[in-house]
Design a protein around this motif. Structure first.
Motif, PDB file in Angstrom:
ATOM      1  N   ILE A 210       0.824  -1.202   0.000  1.00 52.17           N
ATOM      2  CA  ILE A 210       0.000   0.000   0.000  1.00 52.17           C
ATOM      3  C   ILE A 210       0.867   1.265   0.000  1.00 52.17           C
ATOM      4  N   ASP A 211       1.981   1.254   0.740  1.00 52.74           N
ATOM      5  CA  ASP A 211       2.854   2.439   0.778  1.00 52.74           C
ATOM      6  C   ASP A 211       3.331   2.810  -0.621  1.00 52.74           C
ATOM      7  N   GLU A 212       3.799   1.804  -1.369  1.00 50.26           N
ATOM      8  CA  GLU A 212       4.295   2.067  -2.713  1.00 50.26           C
ATOM      9  C   GLU A 212       3.157   2.453  -3.656  1.00 50.26           C
ATOM     10  N   GLY A 213       1.972   1.868  -3.449  1.00 47.08           N
ATOM     11  CA  GLY A 213       0.820   2.216  -4.274  1.00 47.08           C
ATOM     12  C   GLY A 213       0.454   3.677  -4.147  1.00 47.08           C
ATOM     13  N   VAL A 214       0.445   4.194  -2.909  1.00 41.80           N
ATOM     14  CA  VAL A 214       0.116   5.605  -2.689  1.00 41.80           C
ATOM     15  C   VAL A 214       1.203   6.509  -3.260  1.00 41.80           C
ATOM     16  N   LYS A 215       2.473   6.109  -3.093  1.00 47.76           N
ATOM     17  CA  LYS A 215       3.572   6.919  -3.630  1.00 47.76           C
ATOM     18  C   LYS A 215       3.518   6.984  -5.157  1.00 47.76           C
ATOM     19  N   LEU A 216       3.172   5.867  -5.797  1.00 48.06           N
ATOM     20  CA  LEU A 216       3.043   5.876  -7.251  1.00 48.06           C
ATOM     21  C   LEU A 216       1.866   6.733  -7.697  1.00 48.06           C
ATOM     22  N   LEU A 217       0.786   6.670  -6.933  1.00 49.66           N
ATOM     23  CA  LEU A 217      -0.375   7.510  -7.240  1.00 49.66           C
ATOM     24  C   LEU A 217       0.015   8.985  -7.207  1.00 49.66           C
ATOM     25  N   GLU A 218       0.750   9.371  -6.173  1.00 50.47           N
ATOM     26  CA  GLU A 218       1.176  10.761  -6.039  1.00 50.47           C
ATOM     27  C   GLU A 218       2.158  11.148  -7.143  1.00 50.47           C
ATOM     28  N   ALA A 219       3.118  10.251  -7.421  1.00 46.72           N
ATOM     29  CA  ALA A 219       4.125  10.550  -8.441  1.00 46.72           C
ATOM     30  C   ALA A 219       3.509  10.655  -9.823  1.00 46.72           C
ATOM     31  N   SER A 220       2.411   9.920 -10.051  1.00 46.92           N
ATOM     32  CA  SER A 220       1.770   9.963 -11.371  1.00 46.92           C
ATOM     33  C   SER A 220       1.200  11.338 -11.682  1.00 46.92           C
ATOM     34  N   ILE A 221       0.970  12.163 -10.652  1.00 53.93           N
ATOM     35  CA  ILE A 221       0.409  13.496 -10.859  1.00 53.93           C
ATOM     36  C   ILE A 221       1.455  14.481 -11.360  1.00 53.93           C
ATOM     37  N   TRP A 222       2.650  14.451 -10.735  1.00 53.50           N
ATOM     38  CA  TRP A 222       3.597  15.540 -10.973  1.00 53.50           C
ATOM     39  C   TRP A 222       4.916  15.121 -11.605  1.00 53.50           C
ATOM     40  N   SER A 223       5.209  13.814 -11.651  1.00 56.97           N
ATOM     41  CA  SER A 223       6.542  13.391 -12.065  1.00 56.97           C
ATOM     42  C   SER A 223       6.539  12.698 -13.423  1.00 56.97           C
ATOM     43  N   LYS A 224       7.578  12.964 -14.218  1.00 58.28           N
ATOM     44  CA  LYS A 224       7.811  12.249 -15.463  1.00 58.28           C
ATOM     45  C   LYS A 224       8.828  11.126 -15.262  1.00 58.28           C
ATOM     46  N   SER A 225       9.243  10.926 -14.020  1.00 54.20           N
ATOM     47  CA  SER A 225      10.173   9.837 -13.693  1.00 54.20           C
ATOM     48  C   SER A 225       9.669   9.130 -12.436  1.00 54.20           C
ATOM     49  N   ALA A 226       8.442   8.636 -12.516  1.00 57.37           N
ATOM     50  CA  ALA A 226       7.756   8.098 -11.332  1.00 57.37           C
ATOM     51  C   ALA A 226       8.474   6.892 -10.743  1.00 57.37           C
ATOM     52  N   LEU A 227       8.926   5.966 -11.583  1.00 60.36           N
ATOM     53  CA  LEU A 227       9.587   4.764 -11.065  1.00 60.36           C
ATOM     54  C   LEU A 227      10.890   5.120 -10.350  1.00 60.36           C
ATOM     55  N   THR A 228      11.677   6.023 -10.957  1.00 60.26           N
ATOM     56  CA  THR A 228      12.920   6.462 -10.321  1.00 60.26           C
ATOM     57  C   THR A 228      12.634   7.147  -8.994  1.00 60.26           C
ATOM     58  N   ASP A 229      11.664   8.041  -8.976  1.00 57.63           N
ATOM     59  CA  ASP A 229      11.372   8.828  -7.771  1.00 57.63           C
ATOM     60  C   ASP A 229      10.845   7.965  -6.629  1.00 57.63           C
ATOM     61  N   VAL A 230      10.104   6.917  -6.963  1.00 58.59           N
ATOM     62  CA  VAL A 230       9.505   6.086  -5.909  1.00 58.59           C
ATOM     63  C   VAL A 230      10.469   5.005  -5.428  1.00 58.59           C
ATOM     64  N   PHE A 231      11.144   4.316  -6.361  1.00 57.95           N
ATOM     65  CA  PHE A 231      11.858   3.096  -5.974  1.00 57.95           C
ATOM     66  C   PHE A 231      13.340   3.269  -5.690  1.00 57.95           C
ATOM     67  N   LEU A 232      14.027   4.217  -6.329  1.00 57.19           N
ATOM     68  CA  LEU A 232      15.454   4.366  -6.032  1.00 57.19           C
ATOM     69  C   LEU A 232      15.716   4.797  -4.595  1.00 57.19           C
ATOM     70  N   PRO A 233      14.979   5.773  -4.034  1.00 49.67           N
ATOM     71  CA  PRO A 233      15.187   6.091  -2.620  1.00 49.67           C
ATOM     72  C   PRO A 233      14.919   4.893  -1.706  1.00 49.67           C
ATOM     73  N   MET A 234      13.925   4.091  -2.061  1.00 55.21           N
ATOM     74  CA  MET A 234      13.600   2.916  -1.257  1.00 55.21           C
ATOM     75  C   MET A 234      14.732   1.891  -1.309  1.00 55.21           C
ATOM     76  N   LEU A 235      15.306   1.675  -2.505  1.00 59.46           N
ATOM     77  CA  LEU A 235      16.405   0.717  -2.642  1.00 59.46           C
ATOM     78  C   LEU A 235      17.661   1.205  -1.929  1.00 59.46           C
ATOM     79  N   LYS A 236      17.928   2.512  -1.995  1.00 55.24           N
ATOM     80  CA  LYS A 236      19.090   3.074  -1.290  1.00 55.24           C
ATOM     81  C   LYS A 236      18.944   2.891   0.214  1.00 55.24           C
TER      82      LYS A 236
END
Length: 244
Positions: A210-236
């Motif tokens: 659910i955490d990642e689902g909400v973050k992707l929902l938010e990133a889909s509004i404003w970001s053109k790099s949604a996967l990078t913005d959501v998952f790279l910080p999480m992997l780091k």
């Protein structure tokens, strides 16, 4: 975080610190496509108003603060703020993964309709029992129950719910553009990003809750790099935790 069977295989360019694309199955694509079915009120309720881009958050807050004195008798404030969710938590679309919290107004769990209390022959219907029958001016207080029609799905034909077929692997770009996966499409992406050093590419599998689902929902509004913005910080963060 709620466990789901949704995962992505990310291809990361470690030099540019960018997700080039992800391999995804039906589960993730169904979630992604059904974001479009979310009512705006639910969309905003799932995100913090402070995190909203633009003015939609202000409209939402205005409704919250507005006295019911200014609303029409048949308008329910909760219905505006928390419209019935069409996907994910409390899903009404079969087979869509539960990647968003449940946001549902109790006022929409059932819908009452009313007929004329004086005569069955007056074929008027109201959604407020204080309404008056146009024919005899009696109250519209005879209770009727609204019945939902059968949900249309493709389960009769394929046994699958959701939107897309499950026998295909899909390519999801960093900006959430989706296409069927193929060797040619992978090579095309590498050429587009001018990737010369294949050794700099890294594959990572991420599991979504659910955490990642909400973050992707938010990133889909404003970001053109949604996967990078959501998952790279999480992997780091995971790497930092493992090194400690």
């Amino acid at each position: 975080m709620e466990e789901t069977n949704v995962s992505l295989r990310l291809l990361i360019d470690t030099k540019s610190q960018k997700v080039l694309f992800a391999e995804a199955d039906k589960n993730f694509i169904d979630f992604l496509f059904n974001i479009l079915a979310l009512p705006l009120g639910t969309f905003i309720a799932l995100l913090t108003k402070q995190g909203m881009v633009g003015s939609l958050g202000n409209i939402y807050e205005s409704i919250e603060n507005l006295s019911t004195t200014y609303l029409l008798p048949n308008v329910n404030k909760e219905t505006l703020l928390k419209p019935k969710v069409q996907i994910s938590g409390g899903s009404t679309v079969a087979g869509v993964p539960l990647l968003l919290p449940k946001v549902e107004s109790s006022s929409t769990s059932s819908r009452n309709l009313y007929r004329c209390s004086n005569s069955y022959n007056h074929r008027y219907v109201a959604d407020d029992s204080s309404a008056k029958c146009p024919s005899c001016n009696c109250s519209m207080s005879g209770t009727l129950i609204f019945v939902d029609p059968p949900r249309a799905t493709n389960t009769t034909f394929s046994g699958e719910g959701g939107c897309v077929k499950g026998v295909v692997t899909y390519m999801v770009m960093d900006d959430l553009a989706v296409k069927p996966m193929s060797t040619i499409s992978s090579i095309t992406v590498l050429n587009r990003f001018n990737v010369k050093d294949v050794s700099a590419l890294e594959e990572k599998v991420v599991h979504l809750g659910i955490d990642e689902g909400v973050k992707l929902l938010e990133a889909s509004i404003w970001s053109k790099s949604a996967l990078t913005d959501v998952f790279l910080p999480m992997l780091k963060q995971e790497v930092q935790c493992e090194s400690q």
